[in-house]
Write a protein that holds these residues in place. Structure first.
Motif, mmCIF file in Angstrom:
data_model
loop_
_atom_site.group_PDB
_atom_site.id
_atom_site.type_symbol
_atom_site.label_atom_id
_atom_site.label_comp_id
_atom_site.label_asym_id
_atom_site.label_seq_id
_atom_site.Cartn_x
_atom_site.Cartn_y
_atom_site.Cartn_z
ATOM 1 N N ALA A 77 0.822 -1.213 0.000
ATOM 2 C CA ALA A 77 0.000 0.000 0.000
ATOM 3 C C ALA A 77 0.853 1.259 0.000
ATOM 4 O O ALA A 77 0.441 2.293 -0.527
ATOM 5 N N LEU A 78 2.037 1.157 0.593
ATOM 6 C CA LEU A 78 2.915 2.323 0.712
ATOM 7 C C LEU A 78 4.164 2.170 -0.148
ATOM 8 O O LEU A 78 5.194 2.784 0.139
ATOM 9 N N SER A 79 4.068 1.374 -1.193
ATOM 10 C CA SER A 79 5.236 1.161 -2.049
ATOM 11 C C SER A 79 5.730 2.509 -2.573
ATOM 12 O O SER A 79 4.947 3.409 -2.852
ATOM 13 N N GLY A 80 7.027 2.625 -2.654
ATOM 14 C CA GLY A 80 7.620 3.888 -3.062
ATOM 15 C C GLY A 80 7.858 4.832 -1.896
ATOM 16 O O GLY A 80 8.448 5.895 -2.062
ATOM 17 N N THR A 81 7.391 4.454 -0.721
ATOM 18 C CA THR A 81 7.587 5.261 0.486
ATOM 19 C C THR A 81 8.487 4.471 1.434
ATOM 20 O O THR A 81 8.261 3.288 1.665
ATOM 21 N N ASP A 82 9.504 5.132 1.960
ATOM 22 C CA ASP A 82 10.407 4.491 2.906
ATOM 23 C C ASP A 82 9.745 4.469 4.280
ATOM 24 O O ASP A 82 9.600 5.520 4.910
ATOM 25 N N VAL A 83 9.285 3.290 4.701
ATOM 26 C CA VAL A 83 8.593 3.171 5.982
ATOM 27 C C VAL A 83 9.232 2.078 6.830
ATOM 28 O O VAL A 83 9.839 1.142 6.319
ATOM 29 N N GLY A 87 6.430 3.520 10.819
ATOM 30 C CA GLY A 87 7.149 4.783 10.944
ATOM 31 C C GLY A 87 7.244 5.458 9.587
ATOM 32 O O GLY A 87 7.702 4.843 8.620
ATOM 33 N N VAL A 88 6.789 6.699 9.520
ATOM 34 C CA VAL A 88 6.831 7.483 8.286
ATOM 35 C C VAL A 88 7.738 8.695 8.497
ATOM 36 O O VAL A 88 8.107 9.025 9.625
ATOM 37 N N ASP A 89 8.075 9.372 7.410
ATOM 38 C CA ASP A 89 8.944 10.543 7.515
ATOM 39 C C ASP A 89 8.242 11.741 8.145
ATOM 40 O O ASP A 89 8.836 12.464 8.933
ATOM 41 N N ASP A 90 6.975 11.953 7.802
ATOM 42 C CA ASP A 90 6.262 13.149 8.258
ATOM 43 C C ASP A 90 4.813 12.780 8.529
ATOM 44 O O ASP A 90 4.044 12.514 7.605
ATOM 45 N N ILE A 91 4.433 12.763 9.787
ATOM 46 C CA ILE A 91 3.070 12.374 10.164
ATOM 47 C C ILE A 91 2.040 13.335 9.588
ATOM 48 O O ILE A 91 0.896 12.959 9.335
ATOM 49 N N THR A 92 2.428 14.591 9.360
ATOM 50 C CA THR A 92 1.468 15.571 8.846
ATOM 51 C C THR A 92 1.227 15.410 7.350
ATOM 52 O O THR A 92 0.259 15.952 6.824
ATOM 53 N N ALA A 93 2.085 14.678 6.660
ATOM 54 C CA ALA A 93 1.922 14.453 5.216
ATOM 55 C C ALA A 93 1.061 13.212 5.000
ATOM 56 O O ALA A 93 1.496 12.203 4.442
#
Length: 187
Positions: free
Chosen positions: A49-55, A79-85
């Motif tokens: 679901a989050l492919s392309g995102t470093d999580v 864990g994501v880079d920016d919770i607000t994004a």
């Protein structure tokens, strides 16, 4: 340090509990060998679901500790880079079949419609992520604290809980003591 690719926005400032307080019956189940399998299925679902995102994706909570009795709910921390994004992760998780339950400062919670998998989203460097992993790793390694935690949970089963948060709060003192011992053991 590489700057975040999207500008940081202000986070939410209040708790939004989608659907309100839900009464629930809490039951403990003996450890189930299928829990890690279920986690891996959801880990793959989340990563797709989050492919392309470093999580960061980790199995947390009691179902992640072999031998520990638990509520039959798989807890996952992402864990994501920016919770607000939220556009970087929330739309993908919702499209993968999870539903938004909690939006609060520094934390989002999505879950399966059946309420058997909870996905906690934080920023990768949020102290909560470290705390979840500290507790999990210590309980995996320390039989005495694992037994203490299980006996605490079993004693709480004699109380009727109107909300999962109330049940979680009732375990706080024991969890804090276990994490203090975990920190001491790590030096």
């Amino acid at each position: 340090m590489t700057p975040n690719p999207t500008p940081r926005r202000p986070d939410v400032t209040t708790l939004d509990l989608i659907g309100g307080v839900e009464p629930l019956t809490i039951t403990l189940h003996d450890y189930d060998e299928t829990w890690p399998v279920l986690y891996r299925d959801h880990e793959q679902r989340i990563r797709e679901a989050l492919s392309g995102t470093d999580v960061l994706v980790e199995h947390i909570g009691s179902t992640s500790v072999p031998g520990l009795a638990a509520k039959p709910i798989i807890d996952v921390v992402v864990g994501v880079d920016d919770i607000t994004a939220e556009e970087d992760y929330l739309d993908g998780l919702l499209a993968a079949g999870y539903v938004l339950r909690v939006r609060e400062p520094r934390h989002r919670l999505v879950r399966t419609p059946g309420r058997d998998v909870h996905v906690h989203v934080y920023e990768k460097d949020d102290p909560s992520v470290h705390e979840y992993l500290l507790l999990r790793d210590h309980l995996r390694a320390d039989a005495a604290d694992r037994e203490l935690y299980e006996s605490t949970k079993r004693s709480l089963m004699s109380t009727r809980w109107d909300d999962m948060n109330s049940y979680a709060d009732a375990k706080t003192d024991v969890i804090v003591a276990i994490k203090d011992r975990a920190r001491a053991a790590r030096g």
